[in-house]
Write an enzyme that holds these catalytic residues in place. Structure first.
Site, PDB file in Angstrom:
ATOM      1  N   LYS A 198       0.611  -1.399  -0.055  1.00  0.00           N
ATOM      2  CA  LYS A 198       0.051  -0.039  -0.054  1.00  0.00           C
ATOM      3  C   LYS A 198       0.507   1.040  -0.236  1.00  0.00           C
ATOM      4  O   LYS A 198       0.287   2.442  -0.517  1.00  0.00           O
ATOM      5  CB  LYS A 198      -1.070   0.720   0.963  1.00  0.00           C
ATOM      6  CG  LYS A 198      -2.196  -0.609   1.399  1.00  0.00           C
ATOM      7  CD  LYS A 198      -3.354  -0.481   2.773  1.00  0.00           C
ATOM      8  CE  LYS A 198      -4.261  -2.254   2.665  1.00  0.00           C
ATOM      9  NZ  LYS A 198      -5.302  -1.523   3.476  1.00  0.00           N
ATOM     10  N   ASP A 203      -9.458   3.210   2.441  1.00  0.00           N
ATOM     11  CA  ASP A 203      -9.834   2.854   3.567  1.00  0.00           C
ATOM     12  C   ASP A 203     -10.042   3.072   4.716  1.00  0.00           C
ATOM     13  O   ASP A 203     -10.949   2.407   5.826  1.00  0.00           O
ATOM     14  CB  ASP A 203      -9.071   1.867   4.503  1.00  0.00           C
ATOM     15  CG  ASP A 203      -8.304   0.687   3.512  1.00  0.00           C
ATOM     16  OD1 ASP A 203      -9.031  -0.503   3.135  1.00  0.00           O
ATOM     17  OD2 ASP A 203      -6.960   0.527   2.828  1.00  0.00           O
TER      18      ASP A 203
HETATM   19  P1  NAP Z   1       0.079  -4.393  10.227  1.00  0.00           P
HETATM   20  O1  NAP Z   1       0.146  -3.258   9.896  1.00  0.00           O
HETATM   21  O2  NAP Z   1       0.896  -5.598  10.326  1.00  0.00           O
HETATM   22  O3  NAP Z   1       0.064  -4.277  11.582  1.00  0.00           O
HETATM   23  C1  NAP Z   1      -0.041  -5.141  12.739  1.00  0.00           C
HETATM   24  C2  NAP Z   1      -0.412  -4.358  14.328  1.00  0.00           C
HETATM   25  O4  NAP Z   1      -1.065  -5.886  15.103  1.00  0.00           O
HETATM   26  C3  NAP Z   1       0.515  -3.981  14.954  1.00  0.00           C
HETATM   27  O5  NAP Z   1       0.089  -3.056  15.695  1.00  0.00           O
HETATM   28  C4  NAP Z   1       1.662  -4.909  15.607  1.00  0.00           C
HETATM   29  O6  NAP Z   1       2.222  -4.719  16.484  1.00  0.00           O
HETATM   30  C5  NAP Z   1      -0.315  -5.660  16.094  1.00  0.00           C
HETATM   31  N1  NAP Z   1      -0.022  -7.380  16.929  1.00  0.00           N
HETATM   32  C6  NAP Z   1       0.356  -8.175  15.707  1.00  0.00           C
HETATM   33  N2  NAP Z   1       0.754  -9.256  16.615  1.00  0.00           N
HETATM   34  C7  NAP Z   1       0.633  -8.759  17.776  1.00  0.00           C
HETATM   35  C8  NAP Z   1       0.273 -10.361  18.983  1.00  0.00           C
HETATM   36  N3  NAP Z   1       0.954 -11.085  19.467  1.00  0.00           N
HETATM   37  N4  NAP Z   1       0.118  -8.963  20.250  1.00  0.00           N
HETATM   38  C9  NAP Z   1      -0.228  -7.743  20.138  1.00  0.00           C
HETATM   39  N5  NAP Z   1       0.273  -6.736  18.950  1.00  0.00           N
HETATM   40  C10 NAP Z   1       0.518  -7.592  17.931  1.00  0.00           C
HETATM   41  O7  NAP Z   1      -1.491  -5.105   9.775  1.00  0.00           O
HETATM   42  P2  NAP Z   1      -2.537  -4.149   9.501  1.00  0.00           P
HETATM   43  O8  NAP Z   1      -2.332  -4.068   7.706  1.00  0.00           O
HETATM   44  O9  NAP Z   1      -2.410  -2.934  10.330  1.00  0.00           O
HETATM   45  O10 NAP Z   1      -3.697  -4.703   9.156  1.00  0.00           O
HETATM   46  C11 NAP Z   1      -4.347  -4.921  10.743  1.00  0.00           C
HETATM   47  C12 NAP Z   1      -5.134  -5.859  11.157  1.00  0.00           C
HETATM   48  O11 NAP Z   1      -6.349  -5.435  10.663  1.00  0.00           O
HETATM   49  C13 NAP Z   1      -5.318  -7.433  10.166  1.00  0.00           C
HETATM   50  O12 NAP Z   1      -6.094  -8.387  11.056  1.00  0.00           O
HETATM   51  C14 NAP Z   1      -6.354  -6.868   8.984  1.00  0.00           C
HETATM   52  O13 NAP Z   1      -6.402  -8.007   8.690  1.00  0.00           O
HETATM   53  C15 NAP Z   1      -7.302  -6.522   9.073  1.00  0.00           C
HETATM   54  N6  NAP Z   1      -7.308  -5.007   8.551  1.00  0.00           N
HETATM   55  C16 NAP Z   1      -9.134  -5.288   8.260  1.00  0.00           C
HETATM   56  C17 NAP Z   1      -9.386  -4.569   7.342  1.00  0.00           C
HETATM   57  C18 NAP Z   1     -10.778  -4.608   6.903  1.00  0.00           C
HETATM   58  O14 NAP Z   1     -11.143  -4.336   5.970  1.00  0.00           O
HETATM   59  N7  NAP Z   1     -11.889  -4.657   8.325  1.00  0.00           N
HETATM   60  C19 NAP Z   1      -8.561  -3.331   6.866  1.00  0.00           C
HETATM   61  C20 NAP Z   1      -6.773  -3.709   7.249  1.00  0.00           C
HETATM   62  C21 NAP Z   1      -7.003  -4.445   7.727  1.00  0.00           C
HETATM   63  P3  NAP Z   1       3.835  -4.103  16.750  1.00  0.00           P
HETATM   64  O15 NAP Z   1       3.660  -3.016  16.160  1.00  0.00           O
HETATM   65  O16 NAP Z   1       4.228  -4.519  17.809  1.00  0.00           O
HETATM   66  O17 NAP Z   1       4.141  -4.747  15.746  1.00  0.00           O
END
Ligand code: NAP
Length: 272
Positions: A66, A102
């Site tokens: 992205k 988004d």
């Molecule tokens: P990302 O950039 O990889 O960020 C992941 C986030 O999760 C970070 O804040 C990370 O913390 C945290 N995290 C991961 N594992 C963890 C753990 N075991 N304990 C505590 N914190 C943890 O991912 P993203 O793109 O932002 O997506 C995040 C989620 O949103 C995903 O599940 C994705 O499927 C969902 N999402 C949904 C939509 C929708 O349309 N509904 C759209 C976009 C994303 P750290 O910084 O400490 O690593």
């Protein structure tokens, strides 16, 4: 001629976007198709050249592309420039225009419920890519203050700087300090916690009818955070609603037609 659309990213096999958009094409009888195309990090330039060769009409962009996609746009919408990431691209004769749906896709289920953000406090759990669009949404709707709780505090502070730049009042707390979530009107989970059926990222005992709990994890639909919040009488918003919101907005950019929301929702819920 059939118009082709795609979603690009890596991994991409389990993306729900092809089902959602192909359902919309069927519902409206459009001569279009939508495919999932894996492009690993570092191969975006070559990937886009391939898409140009097949005269792709438009594409969605997902993790991890992205932000990098911004370098390949001829034009970028205001949202896209503010957030610094694009999830939707339209191709007009080889000219690529980027959008970010988004942010408004996130806001749409809140607005649909008639919930006011202006002047309210937010607890945002997570500081990854999705959290940036969410911050931009809360800034646009003038939340009073956003408190960011993230496992890695450095990332939370980076996001807080971004939030301040948008005029939001913001503070950062460690994830394990988010003990009394009930004091925030909006509680948003933007981490991946829940995806694998893990327990809620925060204690839920203070959550009640005064709260709006929004979990952007969409698979499973009923995460532990959602299930517990619902039991405590909070208003809950499901991750699939954001997914549908961003898809509907992308559809409207590409086709200049109102998205067949119900057909898109039906296929998505059938997939759970
Ligand atoms: P990302 O950039 O990889 O960020 C992941 C986030 O999760 C970070 O804040 C990370 O913390 C945290 N995290 C991961 N594992 C963890 C753990 N075991 N304990 C505590 N914190 C943890 O991912 P993203 O793109 O932002 O997506 C995040 C989620 O949103 C995903 O599940 C994705 O499927 C969902 N999402 C949904 C939509 C929708 O349309 N509904 C759209 C976009 C994303 P750290 O910084 O400490 O690593």
């Amino acid at each position: 001629m059939t118009k082709t659309f795609a979603v690009i990213g890596d991994p991409i096999d389990h993306s729900l976007s092809p089902s959602i958009h192909n359902a919309a094409f069927r519902a409206l009888g459009l001569d279009c198709t939508y495919i999932a195309y894996r492009i690993p990090r570092g191969e975006l330039k070559a990937g886009i050249e391939s898409l140009q060769q097949i005269k792709i009409a438009g594409f969605n962009v997902t993790v991890p592309l992205k932000v990098e996609m911004m370098n390949f746009l001829d034009e970028a919408s205001q949202e896209c420039r503010i957030i610094g990431a694009t999830n939707t691209v339209s191709n007009n004769g080889g000219r690529l225009t980027g959008y970010n749906t988004d942010m408004d896709g996130f806001l749409e289920p809140i607005k649909k419920r008639g919930l006011e953000i202006n002047g309210h406090d937010v607890l945002l759990i997570g500081a990854g890519g999705a959290a940036r669009a969410i911050i931009a949404g809360f800034a646009k709707e003038r939340a009073r203050k956003v408190t960011i709780a993230n496992r890695t505090t450095r990332r939370a502070h980076e996001l807080a700087r971004f939030a301040s730049g948008l005029g939001l009042q913001v503070d950062v707390i460690p994830l394990d300090a988010a003990q009394s979530a009930g004091q925030y009107r909006f509680i948003v989970n933007a981490t991946t916690i829940g995806l694998g059926g893990e327990p809620s990222p925060i204690p839920t005992k203070t959550i009640g009818s005064q709260n709006v709990v929004y979990d952007i994890v969409y698979m499973p639909m009923n995460t532990d955070l959602i299930a517990r919040s619902k039991k405590n009488s909070a208003t809950v918003i499901y991750g699939y609603e954001m997914l549908l919101g961003q898809a509907a907005l992308a559809f409207e950019i590409w086709h200049n037609l109102k998205a067949p929301y119900d057909a898109m929702k039906k296929v998505l819920l059938g997939g759970f």
